[in-house]
Scaffold this motif. Structure first.
Motif, PDB file in Angstrom:
ATOM      1  N   UNK A   1       0.865  -1.168   0.000  1.00 14.66           N
ATOM      2  CA  UNK A   1       0.000   0.000   0.000  1.00 14.66           C
ATOM      3  C   UNK A   1       0.907   1.225   0.000  1.00 14.66           C
ATOM      4  N   UNK A   2       0.538   2.213  -0.782  1.00 23.91           N
ATOM      5  CA  UNK A   2       1.263   3.481  -0.814  1.00 23.91           C
ATOM      6  C   UNK A   2       0.424   4.526  -0.091  1.00 23.91           C
ATOM      7  N   UNK A   3       1.019   5.225   0.857  1.00 24.93           N
ATOM      8  CA  UNK A   3       0.352   6.298   1.579  1.00 24.93           C
ATOM      9  C   UNK A   3       0.898   7.617   1.044  1.00 24.93           C
ATOM     10  N   UNK A   4       0.005   8.447   0.518  1.00 22.91           N
ATOM     11  CA  UNK A   4       0.415   9.713  -0.082  1.00 22.91           C
ATOM     12  C   UNK A   4      -0.141  10.865   0.726  1.00 22.91           C
TER      13      UNK A   4
ATOM     14  N   UNK B   1      -2.921  22.621   1.343  1.00 25.84           N
ATOM     15  CA  UNK B   1      -2.711  23.165   2.700  1.00 25.84           C
ATOM     16  C   UNK B   1      -3.930  23.049   3.608  1.00 25.84           C
ATOM     17  N   UNK B   2      -5.124  22.932   3.056  1.00 21.26           N
ATOM     18  CA  UNK B   2      -6.326  22.814   3.876  1.00 21.26           C
ATOM     19  C   UNK B   2      -6.744  21.361   4.083  1.00 21.26           C
ATOM     20  N   UNK B   3      -5.959  20.426   3.532  1.00 25.83           N
ATOM     21  CA  UNK B   3      -6.330  19.014   3.613  1.00 25.83           C
ATOM     22  C   UNK B   3      -5.189  18.131   4.102  1.00 25.83           C
ATOM     23  N   UNK B   4      -4.254  18.689   4.822  1.00 25.06           N
ATOM     24  CA  UNK B   4      -3.107  17.904   5.281  1.00 25.06           C
ATOM     25  C   UNK B   4      -3.442  16.980   6.445  1.00 25.06           C
ATOM     26  N   UNK B   5      -4.665  17.045   6.938  1.00 22.83           N
ATOM     27  CA  UNK B   5      -5.075  16.190   8.051  1.00 22.83           C
ATOM     28  C   UNK B   5      -5.533  14.797   7.605  1.00 22.83           C
ATOM     29  N   UNK B   6      -5.457  14.529   6.300  1.00 20.36           N
ATOM     30  CA  UNK B   6      -5.738  13.178   5.814  1.00 20.36           C
ATOM     31  C   UNK B   6      -4.766  12.838   4.699  1.00 20.36           C
TER      32      UNK B   6
ATOM     33  N   UNK C   1      -0.994   6.559  11.272  1.00 19.44           N
ATOM     34  CA  UNK C   1      -0.992   7.190  12.600  1.00 19.44           C
ATOM     35  C   UNK C   1       0.379   7.769  12.963  1.00 19.44           C
ATOM     36  N   UNK C   2       1.435   7.309  12.297  1.00 19.33           N
ATOM     37  CA  UNK C   2       2.769   7.841  12.570  1.00 19.33           C
ATOM     38  C   UNK C   2       3.059   9.106  11.765  1.00 19.33           C
ATOM     39  N   UNK C   3       2.195   9.444  10.824  1.00 20.90           N
ATOM     40  CA  UNK C   3       2.402  10.627   9.991  1.00 20.90           C
ATOM     41  C   UNK C   3       1.882  11.857  10.734  1.00 20.90           C
ATOM     42  N   UNK C   4       2.709  12.855  10.907  1.00 20.71           N
ATOM     43  CA  UNK C   4       2.298  14.031  11.682  1.00 20.71           C
ATOM     44  C   UNK C   4       1.027  14.682  11.153  1.00 20.71           C
TER      45      UNK C   4
ATOM     46  N   UNK D   1      -7.668   8.423   6.553  1.00 25.57           N
ATOM     47  CA  UNK D   1      -7.162   7.867   5.298  1.00 25.57           C
ATOM     48  C   UNK D   1      -8.314   7.863   4.304  1.00 25.57           C
ATOM     49  N   UNK D   2      -8.020   8.314   3.116  1.00 21.45           N
ATOM     50  CA  UNK D   2      -9.006   8.321   2.044  1.00 21.45           C
ATOM     51  C   UNK D   2      -8.484   7.425   0.921  1.00 21.45           C
TER      52      UNK D   2
END
Length: 185
Positions: free
Chosen positions: A80-83, A88-93, A123-126, A131-132
């Motif tokens: 799985x790739x997490x991107x 700037x208004x969507x960095x929370x996912x 969960x380790x990503x600041x 996740x979408x």
């Protein structure tokens, strides 16, 4: 039936020729088994390679992270790739792309293991609280993701053209990880 040996998950593995070749082989095998991972059978590794290179470029730029599951033989068995979201208004996912489990390992719970490992990695990503992902309608993938805790939050009818006359919905799914402003669902 033999006991299930869990996959060993590695977040941000070192990229080398063995990993590259393992990812291409996995992607081709999943495609040929009917997996909805951006291609249709028969898989052509030379068409998969440029897509994998795009993922590697995003990794080198720090925009994408890779999660790999290795089987008991040390073979790439799941990915799985997490991107990270660059808006700037969507960095929370973050996005989850190219979710694959090798066909020989399917039906043994490894997909759920992969999704749990992806959530743990996210969960380790600041600042990441959710996740979408998107999946191709008509494959049952949306039911699988729902069973893993995701919920459908949107659908674009006929957005994916698998073949002439075979258009599928693009199903948008979300998993809330918890954190500020989260309802935990």
């Amino acid at each position: 039936m033999a006991p299930r040996t869990p996959l060993t998950f590695v977040f941000d593995p070192a990229v080398d020729a063995e990993l590259r070749d393992g990812l291409i082989a996995l992607w081709a095998d999943v495609t040929d088994a009917g997996g909805a991972v951006g291609f249709v059978p028969p898989a052509d590794p030379e068409k998969i390679r440029p897509e994998l290179v795009r993922h590697f470029v995003a990794m080198a730029e720090g925009r994408t992270r890779l999660l790999v599951g290795y089987d008991e033989e040390g073979t790439v068995a799941a990915t799985a790739f997490l991107t990270l979201n660059g808006h700037r208004l969507m960095t929370h996912w973050c996005w989850l792309y190219t979710v694959m489990v090798h066909p020989k390992h399917q039906g043994r719970g490894y997909g759920r293991d992969l999704m749990a490992a992806a959530a743990d990695a996210a969960r380790t990503l600041p600042g990441v609280e959710a996740i979408r992902l998107t999946c191709r309608g008509g494959t049952g993938a949306d039911a699988f993701y729902t069973a893993c805790g995701y919920r459908e939050v949107g659908r674009v009818p006929g957005a994916i053209r698998v073949a002439p006359g075979d258009d599928r919905d693009d199903v948008i799914m979300l998993l809330t990880l918890g954190g500020p402003g989260s309802d935990g669902s």
